[in-house]
Scaffold this motif. Sequence first.
Motif, PDB file in Angstrom:
ATOM      1  N   GLU A  99       0.744  -1.208  -0.109  1.00 44.78           N
ATOM      2  CA  GLU A  99       0.321  -0.004  -0.002  1.00 44.78           C
ATOM      3  C   GLU A  99       0.821   1.306  -0.088  1.00 44.78           C
ATOM      4  O   GLU A  99       0.595   2.477   0.211  1.00 44.78           O
ATOM      5  CB  GLU A  99      -0.963  -0.113   1.238  1.00 44.78           C
ATOM      6  N   GLY A 100       2.180   1.242  -0.138  1.00 46.96           N
ATOM      7  CA  GLY A 100       2.949   2.103  -0.255  1.00 46.96           C
ATOM      8  C   GLY A 100       3.805   2.693   1.223  1.00 46.96           C
ATOM      9  O   GLY A 100       4.215   3.887   1.193  1.00 46.96           O
ATOM     10  N   ILE A 101       3.597   1.720   2.193  1.00 45.12           N
ATOM     11  CA  ILE A 101       3.944   2.265   3.652  1.00 45.12           C
ATOM     12  C   ILE A 101       5.462   1.954   3.591  1.00 45.12           C
ATOM     13  O   ILE A 101       5.686   0.756   3.218  1.00 45.12           O
ATOM     14  CB  ILE A 101       3.268   1.664   4.639  1.00 45.12           C
ATOM     15  N   GLY A 102       6.238   2.871   4.263  1.00 45.66           N
ATOM     16  CA  GLY A 102       7.494   2.415   4.432  1.00 45.66           C
ATOM     17  C   GLY A 102       8.423   3.546   5.249  1.00 45.66           C
ATOM     18  O   GLY A 102       7.836   4.410   5.642  1.00 45.66           O
ATOM     19  N   PRO A 103       9.683   3.647   5.192  1.00 45.63           N
ATOM     20  CA  PRO A 103      10.234   4.552   5.827  1.00 45.63           C
ATOM     21  C   PRO A 103       9.908   6.095   5.545  1.00 45.63           C
ATOM     22  O   PRO A 103       9.474   6.298   4.479  1.00 45.63           O
ATOM     23  CB  PRO A 103      11.669   4.342   5.261  1.00 45.63           C
ATOM     24  N   GLU A 104       9.807   6.991   6.666  1.00 41.36           N
ATOM     25  CA  GLU A 104       9.507   8.362   6.286  1.00 41.36           C
ATOM     26  C   GLU A 104       7.943   8.446   6.160  1.00 41.36           C
ATOM     27  O   GLU A 104       7.435   9.471   5.655  1.00 41.36           O
ATOM     28  CB  GLU A 104      10.073   9.208   5.366  1.00 41.36           C
ATOM     29  N   ALA A 129       8.174   2.390   8.715  1.00 43.95           N
ATOM     30  CA  ALA A 129       7.243   3.710   9.067  1.00 43.95           C
ATOM     31  C   ALA A 129       7.082   3.787  10.465  1.00 43.95           C
ATOM     32  O   ALA A 129       7.576   2.966  11.394  1.00 43.95           O
ATOM     33  CB  ALA A 129       6.014   3.378   8.510  1.00 43.95           C
ATOM     34  N   ALA A 130       6.692   4.826  10.997  1.00 43.73           N
ATOM     35  CA  ALA A 130       6.360   5.385  12.167  1.00 43.73           C
ATOM     36  C   ALA A 130       4.781   5.071  12.535  1.00 43.73           C
ATOM     37  O   ALA A 130       3.790   5.220  11.381  1.00 43.73           O
ATOM     38  CB  ALA A 130       6.547   6.823  12.361  1.00 43.73           C
ATOM     39  N   ARG A 197      11.581  -3.052   2.074  1.00 46.00           N
ATOM     40  CA  ARG A 197      11.199  -1.617   2.312  1.00 46.00           C
ATOM     41  C   ARG A 197      11.486  -0.800   1.392  1.00 46.00           C
ATOM     42  O   ARG A 197      10.869   0.029   1.164  1.00 46.00           O
ATOM     43  CB  ARG A 197      11.829  -1.495   3.754  1.00 46.00           C
ATOM     44  N   LEU A 198      12.583  -0.996   0.567  1.00 45.01           N
ATOM     45  CA  LEU A 198      12.983   0.058  -0.195  1.00 45.01           C
ATOM     46  C   LEU A 198      12.622   0.053  -1.586  1.00 45.01           C
ATOM     47  O   LEU A 198      13.096   0.840  -2.382  1.00 45.01           O
ATOM     48  CB  LEU A 198      14.421   0.235  -0.131  1.00 45.01           C
TER      49      LEU A 198
END
Length: 208
Positions: A99-104, A129-130, A197-198
Amino acid sequence: MEHVRAELHAAFEIAADPDRRIGTIDLLAPAERQRPGGMEHHPGPGRDVTGEAVSIPELFARQVQRVPDATAVVFADRTLTYTELDTASNRLARLLIAEGIGPERIVALALPKSADMIVAILAVLKTGAAYLPIDPHYPTSRKEFMLHDAAPTLIITTSHLHTTLNTPTTPVLNLDTPTTTQRLTTQHTTPVTDHDRLTPCTHTTPPT
């Protein structure tokens, strides 16, 4: 590894009760508290015995390897072992990445206190992600302010609680719908890696 278990427990306590004062949470395991020197021998939150910074997913992965069949979560009549919690959070993490969730990124968690809440917290952290915990019992105005202020990329909630959120433009993932359940069953249960993740999501244009 007792300090690992204590730090995981502390992290989940904070997430489950965001209004709790940090000073009331004990970061020492009982065995460590009994050692001479106590805190002097404790590596500190988020660090292993070498003093190196370690993420919560890394600490959790070590526990899965050490005690895979030990009880990790107990809530009401539901119990999850470390392996079961790892499997469930890996599946949800991979769905979130899709769904496009990742770092930042920020993911809001509007969930009741439950085993699913712990799965969701761990899954979000595994994506890099946070997470923003939102107590369903907060006044509507406070929930709206938090969502507007944080501008999360996604909200994880339930179909019932979704109706209490004024989120006309933010994507929502309802954990209790048949569609989400079916999507989760198709996700791999292997650990999420930095490559996962990337790796950016790509969209292709249908042939004309």
